[in-house]
Write a protein that holds these residues in place. Structure first.
Motif, mmCIF file in Angstrom:
data_model
loop_
_atom_site.group_PDB
_atom_site.id
_atom_site.type_symbol
_atom_site.label_atom_id
_atom_site.label_comp_id
_atom_site.label_asym_id
_atom_site.label_seq_id
_atom_site.Cartn_x
_atom_site.Cartn_y
_atom_site.Cartn_z
ATOM 1 N N PRO A 1 0.954 -1.163 -0.089
ATOM 2 C CA PRO A 1 -0.169 -0.045 0.217
ATOM 3 C C PRO A 1 0.931 1.241 0.019
ATOM 4 O O PRO A 1 1.870 1.051 0.534
ATOM 5 C CB PRO A 1 -0.609 0.055 1.308
ATOM 6 C CG PRO A 1 -0.644 -1.568 1.644
ATOM 7 C CD PRO A 1 0.505 -2.137 1.094
ATOM 8 N N LEU A 2 0.210 2.367 -0.452
ATOM 9 C CA LEU A 2 1.034 3.620 -0.599
ATOM 10 C C LEU A 2 1.633 4.047 0.794
ATOM 11 O O LEU A 2 2.680 4.507 0.908
ATOM 12 C CB LEU A 2 0.111 4.703 -1.227
ATOM 13 C CG LEU A 2 0.556 5.919 -1.425
ATOM 14 C CD1 LEU A 2 1.819 5.957 -2.578
ATOM 15 C CD2 LEU A 2 -0.258 7.026 -1.770
ATOM 16 N N ASP B 1 10.741 6.842 3.669
ATOM 17 C CA ASP B 1 11.030 7.854 4.693
ATOM 18 C C ASP B 1 10.227 8.979 4.491
ATOM 19 O O ASP B 1 10.763 10.040 4.642
ATOM 20 C CB ASP B 1 12.514 8.195 4.952
ATOM 21 C CG ASP B 1 12.685 8.456 6.288
ATOM 22 O OD1 ASP B 1 11.907 8.240 7.291
ATOM 23 O OD2 ASP B 1 13.717 9.124 6.542
ATOM 24 N N MET B 2 8.970 8.908 3.955
ATOM 25 C CA MET B 2 8.161 9.959 3.578
ATOM 26 C C MET B 2 7.073 9.972 4.439
ATOM 27 O O MET B 2 6.647 9.018 4.961
ATOM 28 C CB MET B 2 7.528 9.803 2.112
ATOM 29 C CG MET B 2 8.707 9.901 0.887
ATOM 30 S SD MET B 2 7.962 9.563 -0.584
ATOM 31 C CE MET B 2 6.869 10.966 -0.840
ATOM 32 N N ASP B 3 6.435 11.179 4.671
ATOM 33 C CA ASP B 3 5.037 11.233 5.381
ATOM 34 C C ASP B 3 3.918 10.674 4.374
ATOM 35 O O ASP B 3 3.806 10.853 3.463
ATOM 36 C CB ASP B 3 4.759 12.770 5.749
ATOM 37 C CG ASP B 3 3.393 12.859 6.358
ATOM 38 O OD1 ASP B 3 3.262 12.380 7.467
ATOM 39 O OD2 ASP B 3 2.651 13.514 5.987
ATOM 40 N N PRO B 4 3.131 9.670 5.042
ATOM 41 C CA PRO B 4 2.145 9.017 4.198
ATOM 42 C C PRO B 4 1.124 10.006 3.679
ATOM 43 O O PRO B 4 0.618 9.986 2.468
ATOM 44 C CB PRO B 4 1.344 8.037 5.077
ATOM 45 C CG PRO B 4 2.519 7.733 6.129
ATOM 46 C CD PRO B 4 3.259 9.071 6.189
ATOM 47 N N ALA B 5 0.747 11.271 4.368
ATOM 48 C CA ALA B 5 0.051 12.175 3.739
ATOM 49 C C ALA B 5 0.621 12.822 2.451
ATOM 50 O O ALA B 5 -0.021 13.111 1.444
ATOM 51 C CB ALA B 5 -0.563 13.236 4.836
ATOM 52 N N ASP B 6 1.847 13.149 2.474
ATOM 53 C CA ASP B 6 2.486 13.855 1.492
ATOM 54 C C ASP B 6 2.476 12.919 0.268
ATOM 55 O O ASP B 6 2.437 13.300 -0.717
ATOM 56 C CB ASP B 6 3.838 14.280 2.050
ATOM 57 C CG ASP B 6 3.914 15.259 2.949
ATOM 58 O OD1 ASP B 6 2.906 16.017 3.177
ATOM 59 O OD2 ASP B 6 4.691 15.668 3.724
ATOM 60 N N ALA C 1 0.987 11.182 -4.989
ATOM 61 C CA ALA C 1 0.666 10.172 -5.868
ATOM 62 C C ALA C 1 -0.860 10.755 -6.661
ATOM 63 O O ALA C 1 -0.604 10.394 -7.948
ATOM 64 C CB ALA C 1 0.147 8.946 -4.970
ATOM 65 N N ARG C 2 -1.587 11.529 -5.944
ATOM 66 C CA ARG C 2 -2.715 12.053 -6.725
ATOM 67 C C ARG C 2 -2.188 13.077 -7.888
ATOM 68 O O ARG C 2 -2.894 13.287 -8.826
ATOM 69 C CB ARG C 2 -3.628 12.680 -5.895
ATOM 70 C CG ARG C 2 -4.521 11.734 -5.175
ATOM 71 C CD ARG C 2 -5.545 12.346 -3.933
ATOM 72 N NE ARG C 2 -6.085 11.385 -3.193
ATOM 73 C CZ ARG C 2 -6.913 11.560 -2.483
ATOM 74 N NH1 ARG C 2 -6.617 12.772 -1.589
ATOM 75 N NH2 ARG C 2 -7.609 10.486 -1.836
ATOM 76 N N GLU C 3 -1.196 13.751 -7.617
ATOM 77 C CA GLU C 3 -0.601 14.834 -8.630
ATOM 78 C C GLU C 3 0.328 13.892 -9.508
ATOM 79 O O GLU C 3 0.949 14.920 -10.598
ATOM 80 C CB GLU C 3 0.223 15.684 -7.873
ATOM 81 C CG GLU C 3 -1.015 16.732 -6.882
ATOM 82 C CD GLU C 3 -0.233 17.690 -6.045
ATOM 83 O OE1 GLU C 3 1.073 17.726 -6.048
ATOM 84 O OE2 GLU C 3 -0.961 18.676 -5.613
ATOM 85 N N PRO D 1 -11.135 5.550 -8.202
ATOM 86 C CA PRO D 1 -9.943 6.106 -8.794
ATOM 87 C C PRO D 1 -9.589 7.311 -8.040
ATOM 88 O O PRO D 1 -10.133 8.074 -7.583
ATOM 89 C CB PRO D 1 -10.460 6.496 -10.288
ATOM 90 C CG PRO D 1 -11.600 5.731 -10.630
ATOM 91 C CD PRO D 1 -12.581 5.785 -9.321
ATOM 92 N N GLY D 2 -8.175 7.325 -7.914
ATOM 93 C CA GLY D 2 -7.662 8.276 -7.137
ATOM 94 C C GLY D 2 -7.666 8.184 -5.647
ATOM 95 O O GLY D 2 -7.161 9.155 -4.795
ATOM 96 N N VAL D 3 -8.186 7.246 -4.944
ATOM 97 C CA VAL D 3 -8.612 7.071 -3.612
ATOM 98 C C VAL D 3 -7.454 6.237 -2.995
ATOM 99 O O VAL D 3 -6.778 6.235 -1.816
ATOM 100 C CB VAL D 3 -9.745 6.549 -3.241
ATOM 101 C CG1 VAL D 3 -10.040 6.561 -1.803
ATOM 102 C CG2 VAL D 3 -10.702 7.780 -3.662
ATOM 103 N N LYS D 4 -7.196 5.085 -3.476
ATOM 104 C CA LYS D 4 -6.366 4.163 -3.047
ATOM 105 C C LYS D 4 -5.153 3.637 -4.071
ATOM 106 O O LYS D 4 -5.663 3.374 -5.148
ATOM 107 C CB LYS D 4 -7.223 2.602 -2.564
ATOM 108 C CG LYS D 4 -6.235 1.609 -1.823
ATOM 109 C CD LYS D 4 -7.331 0.611 -1.457
ATOM 110 C CE LYS D 4 -6.526 -0.579 -0.827
ATOM 111 N NZ LYS D 4 -7.347 -1.765 -0.543
ATOM 112 N N PHE D 5 -4.050 3.386 -3.563
ATOM 113 C CA PHE D 5 -2.936 3.355 -4.364
ATOM 114 C C PHE D 5 -2.073 2.102 -3.854
ATOM 115 O O PHE D 5 -1.885 1.996 -2.711
ATOM 116 C CB PHE D 5 -1.737 4.620 -4.530
ATOM 117 C CG PHE D 5 -2.678 5.751 -5.029
ATOM 118 C CD1 PHE D 5 -2.904 5.847 -6.450
ATOM 119 C CD2 PHE D 5 -3.150 6.778 -4.363
ATOM 120 C CE1 PHE D 5 -3.676 6.849 -7.037
ATOM 121 C CE2 PHE D 5 -3.807 7.755 -4.934
ATOM 122 C CZ PHE D 5 -4.011 7.819 -6.333
#
Length: 104
Positions: free
Chosen positions: A41-42, A50-55, A60-62, A76-80
């Motif tokens: 999962p994303l 080592d990234m913030d999951p929200a970022d 991912a969306r961009e 689409p665009g909700v789960k990666f």
């Protein structure tokens, strides 16, 4: 296995007939072999990188996430999901296994 070693990564089946990545250690080292999921999962990929999951979700969306992503789910665009093999190449097998072990 260190980041500069090159494991062989291929598809395989585990004993329960689930698809896994069969990771074989570098021929020049005595590293053991592993079986890993083909994707994560994303949010888990974000922790591996080592990234913030929200970022990571925003990126991912961009279309700016540093690795290829797979859009999964009903909306689409909700789960990666993110393929594991490129993550191994980017940060090394040890880092991927470390995060997966904590989550498992």
């Amino acid at each position: 296995m260190t980041r500069d070693e090159r494991p062989t990564v291929s598809g395989g089946m585990d004993p329960l007939d689930d698809i896994v990545l069969a990771v074989r250690g570098d021929k020049n080292s005595n590293a053991p072999d592993y079986e890993l999921p083909p994707t994560v999962p994303l949010d888990m990929a974000a922790r591996i990188l080592d990234m913030d999951p929200a970022d990571a979700l925003v990126q991912a969306r961009e279309g700016l996430f540093p690795e290829r992503i797979i859009d999964v789910g009903d909306k689409p665009g909700v789960k990666f999901s993110v393929p594991v093999a490129p993550l191994i190449r980017r940060v090394g097998l040890d880092r991927v296994r470390e995060v997966l072990r904590v989550q498992g």
